[in-house]
Write a protein that holds these residues in place. Structure first.
Motif, PDB file in Angstrom:
ATOM      1  N   VAL A 177       0.862  -1.176   0.000  1.00 45.84           N
ATOM      2  CA  VAL A 177       0.000   0.000   0.000  1.00 45.84           C
ATOM      3  C   VAL A 177       0.896   1.222   0.000  1.00 45.84           C
ATOM      4  O   VAL A 177       1.805   1.348   0.809  1.00 45.84           O
ATOM      5  CB  VAL A 177      -0.915   0.007   1.235  1.00 45.84           C
ATOM      6  CG1 VAL A 177      -1.689   1.309   1.310  1.00 45.84           C
ATOM      7  CG2 VAL A 177      -1.852  -1.177   1.218  1.00 45.84           C
ATOM      8  N   SER A 178       0.629   2.099  -0.916  1.00 45.61           N
ATOM      9  CA  SER A 178       1.398   3.336  -0.998  1.00 45.61           C
ATOM     10  C   SER A 178       0.415   4.484  -0.836  1.00 45.61           C
ATOM     11  O   SER A 178      -0.325   4.809  -1.764  1.00 45.61           O
ATOM     12  CB  SER A 178       2.122   3.422  -2.340  1.00 45.61           C
ATOM     13  OG  SER A 178       2.825   4.635  -2.412  1.00 45.61           O
ATOM     14  N   ARG A 179       0.398   5.040   0.357  1.00 45.69           N
ATOM     15  CA  ARG A 179      -0.560   6.096   0.653  1.00 45.69           C
ATOM     16  C   ARG A 179       0.011   6.995   1.732  1.00 45.69           C
ATOM     17  O   ARG A 179       0.644   6.531   2.671  1.00 45.69           O
ATOM     18  CB  ARG A 179      -1.860   5.455   1.134  1.00 45.69           C
ATOM     19  CG  ARG A 179      -2.940   6.437   1.400  1.00 45.69           C
ATOM     20  CD  ARG A 179      -4.215   5.744   1.745  1.00 45.69           C
ATOM     21  NE  ARG A 179      -5.237   6.746   1.876  1.00 45.69           N
ATOM     22  CZ  ARG A 179      -6.501   6.492   1.920  1.00 45.69           C
ATOM     23  NH1 ARG A 179      -6.919   5.264   1.826  1.00 45.69           N
ATOM     24  NH2 ARG A 179      -7.367   7.459   2.054  1.00 45.69           N
ATOM     25  N   GLN A 180      -0.247   8.258   1.630  1.00 47.04           N
ATOM     26  CA  GLN A 180       0.206   9.235   2.616  1.00 47.04           C
ATOM     27  C   GLN A 180      -0.473   8.971   3.958  1.00 47.04           C
ATOM     28  O   GLN A 180      -1.684   8.749   4.023  1.00 47.04           O
ATOM     29  CB  GLN A 180      -0.149  10.650   2.133  1.00 47.04           C
ATOM     30  CG  GLN A 180       0.315  11.755   3.039  1.00 47.04           C
ATOM     31  CD  GLN A 180       1.767  12.097   2.831  1.00 47.04           C
ATOM     32  OE1 GLN A 180       2.254  12.010   1.721  1.00 47.04           O
ATOM     33  NE2 GLN A 180       2.447  12.478   3.880  1.00 47.04           N
ATOM     34  N   LEU A 181       0.296   8.972   5.023  1.00 43.73           N
ATOM     35  CA  LEU A 181      -0.227   8.806   6.367  1.00 43.73           C
ATOM     36  C   LEU A 181      -1.077  10.014   6.738  1.00 43.73           C
ATOM     37  O   LEU A 181      -0.672  11.165   6.521  1.00 43.73           O
ATOM     38  CB  LEU A 181       0.924   8.663   7.363  1.00 43.73           C
ATOM     39  CG  LEU A 181       0.540   8.566   8.835  1.00 43.73           C
ATOM     40  CD1 LEU A 181      -0.195   7.250   9.082  1.00 43.73           C
ATOM     41  CD2 LEU A 181       1.776   8.661   9.696  1.00 43.73           C
ATOM     42  N   ASN A 182      -2.238   9.771   7.313  1.00 44.76           N
ATOM     43  CA  ASN A 182      -3.111  10.854   7.767  1.00 44.76           C
ATOM     44  C   ASN A 182      -2.648  11.277   9.154  1.00 44.76           C
ATOM     45  O   ASN A 182      -2.884  10.580  10.131  1.00 44.76           O
ATOM     46  CB  ASN A 182      -4.568  10.376   7.803  1.00 44.76           C
ATOM     47  CG  ASN A 182      -5.518  11.453   8.261  1.00 44.76           C
ATOM     48  OD1 ASN A 182      -5.107  12.546   8.650  1.00 44.76           O
ATOM     49  ND2 ASN A 182      -6.793  11.156   8.237  1.00 44.76           N
ATOM     50  N   ARG A 183      -1.994  12.398   9.237  1.00 43.12           N
ATOM     51  CA  ARG A 183      -1.481  12.884  10.519  1.00 43.12           C
ATOM     52  C   ARG A 183      -2.435  13.863  11.215  1.00 43.12           C
ATOM     53  O   ARG A 183      -2.136  14.373  12.290  1.00 43.12           O
ATOM     54  CB  ARG A 183      -0.122  13.544  10.325  1.00 43.12           C
ATOM     55  CG  ARG A 183       0.943  12.556   9.916  1.00 43.12           C
ATOM     56  CD  ARG A 183       2.328  13.178  10.013  1.00 43.12           C
ATOM     57  NE  ARG A 183       3.362  12.261   9.608  1.00 43.12           N
ATOM     58  CZ  ARG A 183       3.928  11.371  10.411  1.00 43.12           C
ATOM     59  NH1 ARG A 183       3.532  11.271  11.644  1.00 43.12           N
ATOM     60  NH2 ARG A 183       4.878  10.583   9.966  1.00 43.12           N
ATOM     61  N   ALA A 184      -3.559  14.105  10.602  1.00 45.21           N
ATOM     62  CA  ALA A 184      -4.523  15.032  11.200  1.00 45.21           C
ATOM     63  C   ALA A 184      -5.150  14.401  12.443  1.00 45.21           C
ATOM     64  O   ALA A 184      -5.425  13.203  12.482  1.00 45.21           O
ATOM     65  CB  ALA A 184      -5.609  15.373  10.192  1.00 45.21           C
ATOM     66  N   ASP A 185      -5.360  15.203  13.464  1.00 47.91           N
ATOM     67  CA  ASP A 185      -6.055  14.726  14.658  1.00 47.91           C
ATOM     68  C   ASP A 185      -7.517  14.504  14.322  1.00 47.91           C
ATOM     69  O   ASP A 185      -8.064  15.125  13.414  1.00 47.91           O
ATOM     70  CB  ASP A 185      -5.946  15.752  15.787  1.00 47.91           C
ATOM     71  CG  ASP A 185      -4.546  15.818  16.370  1.00 47.91           C
ATOM     72  OD1 ASP A 185      -3.798  14.818  16.248  1.00 47.91           O
ATOM     73  OD2 ASP A 185      -4.199  16.868  16.939  1.00 47.91           O
ATOM     74  N   THR A 186      -8.136  13.614  15.066  1.00 49.59           N
ATOM     75  CA  THR A 186      -9.565  13.408  14.906  1.00 49.59           C
ATOM     76  C   THR A 186     -10.241  13.552  16.253  1.00 49.59           C
ATOM     77  O   THR A 186      -9.617  13.357  17.299  1.00 49.59           O
ATOM     78  CB  THR A 186      -9.885  12.023  14.308  1.00 49.59           C
ATOM     79  OG1 THR A 186     -11.302  11.944  14.064  1.00 49.59           O
ATOM     80  CG2 THR A 186      -9.494  10.885  15.245  1.00 49.59           C
ATOM     81  N   SER A 187     -11.494  13.882  16.226  1.00 48.49           N
ATOM     82  CA  SER A 187     -12.272  13.962  17.462  1.00 48.49           C
ATOM     83  C   SER A 187     -13.500  13.055  17.353  1.00 48.49           C
ATOM     84  O   SER A 187     -14.449  13.204  18.103  1.00 48.49           O
ATOM     85  CB  SER A 187     -12.693  15.405  17.732  1.00 48.49           C
ATOM     86  OG  SER A 187     -13.528  15.860  16.671  1.00 48.49           O
ATOM     87  N   VAL A 188     -13.452  12.106  16.405  1.00 43.52           N
ATOM     88  CA  VAL A 188     -14.611  11.261  16.111  1.00 43.52           C
ATOM     89  C   VAL A 188     -14.256   9.790  16.307  1.00 43.52           C
ATOM     90  O   VAL A 188     -13.215   9.326  15.860  1.00 43.52           O
ATOM     91  CB  VAL A 188     -15.102  11.472  14.662  1.00 43.52           C
ATOM     92  CG1 VAL A 188     -16.321  10.609  14.365  1.00 43.52           C
ATOM     93  CG2 VAL A 188     -15.406  12.937  14.409  1.00 43.52           C
ATOM     94  N   LEU A 189     -15.150   9.063  16.969  1.00 39.91           N
ATOM     95  CA  LEU A 189     -15.051   7.610  17.089  1.00 39.91           C
ATOM     96  C   LEU A 189     -16.345   7.003  16.569  1.00 39.91           C
ATOM     97  O   LEU A 189     -17.434   7.408  16.978  1.00 39.91           O
ATOM     98  CB  LEU A 189     -14.836   7.186  18.545  1.00 39.91           C
ATOM     99  CG  LEU A 189     -14.925   5.680  18.843  1.00 39.91           C
ATOM    100  CD1 LEU A 189     -13.814   4.916  18.106  1.00 39.91           C
ATOM    101  CD2 LEU A 189     -14.857   5.423  20.344  1.00 39.91           C
ATOM    102  N   ALA A 190     -16.224   6.037  15.664  1.00 34.91           N
ATOM    103  CA  ALA A 190     -17.385   5.294  15.169  1.00 34.91           C
ATOM    104  C   ALA A 190     -17.309   3.869  15.707  1.00 34.91           C
ATOM    105  O   ALA A 190     -16.230   3.266  15.746  1.00 34.91           O
ATOM    106  CB  ALA A 190     -17.402   5.284  13.645  1.00 34.91           C
ATOM    107  N   VAL A 191     -18.460   3.339  16.122  1.00 34.66           N
ATOM    108  CA  VAL A 191     -18.543   1.972  16.622  1.00 34.66           C
ATOM    109  C   VAL A 191     -19.628   1.259  15.837  1.00 34.66           C
ATOM    110  O   VAL A 191     -20.778   1.717  15.804  1.00 34.66           O
ATOM    111  CB  VAL A 191     -18.884   1.931  18.134  1.00 34.66           C
ATOM    112  CG1 VAL A 191     -18.951   0.495  18.636  1.00 34.66           C
ATOM    113  CG2 VAL A 191     -17.899   2.757  18.942  1.00 34.66           C
TER     114      VAL A 191
END
Length: 155
Positions: A7-21
């Protein structure tokens, strides 16, 4: 074993404030993914907890206390360590996990009503334990043409 693709993809370094269950039922994964990313516009920027029965595992305090303990520990970890402020709970039609549970755990024998009861119980618990957390409740099902729809459940 076949060849391995990298897999060649840029790492998402943005913070998140969301959790999905949600549940891990393979029939719904593409629909859940589309809903979270396109309808809710999260653009793959959310933490995800996928377990059998989805949010229901958090309600098993009396019946399966170790499951409930683990589920709450995981959610609490995300809320505290990732500073989660928005929690998305999704139940779905024809959940095999619910079919394994004794009927006496709910006031209704109808599967969707049982799932909605659990969502409401969780909404109350999260509101009590994490008042700063915005909780969203959803139910996924399919229509007569096998198209998945996901709709909000009133709190």
């Amino acid at each position: 074993m076949g060849s391995h693709e990298i897999v060649s993809r840029q790492l998402n370094r943005a913070d998140t404030s969301v959790l999905a269950v949600h549940c891990g039922d393979h029939r719904f994964q593409a629909g859940f993914h589309e809903f979270l990313n396109q309808v809710l516009n999260l653009n793959e920027n959310y933490d995800l907890l996928v377990i059998p029965g989805g949010p229901q595992s958090l309600t098993l305090v009396e019946y399966l206390p170790k499951f409930s303990w683990a589920g709450w520990k995981w959610v609490r970890f995300f809320v505290e360590e990732h500073e989660i402020r928005r929690l998305i709970l999704i139940q779905h039609q024809d959940c095999a996990w619910y079919k394994t549970l004794p009927l006496h755990l709910h006031a209704s024998t109808e599967p969707r009503r049982r799932q909605e009861q659990d969502l409401h119980r969780l909404n109350q618990a999260f509101t009590r334990d994490f008042p700063e957390l915005a909780v969203e409740l959803y139910y996924a099902g399919w229509d007569s043409n096998d198209w998945i729809t996901i709709e909000a459940v009133s709190p």
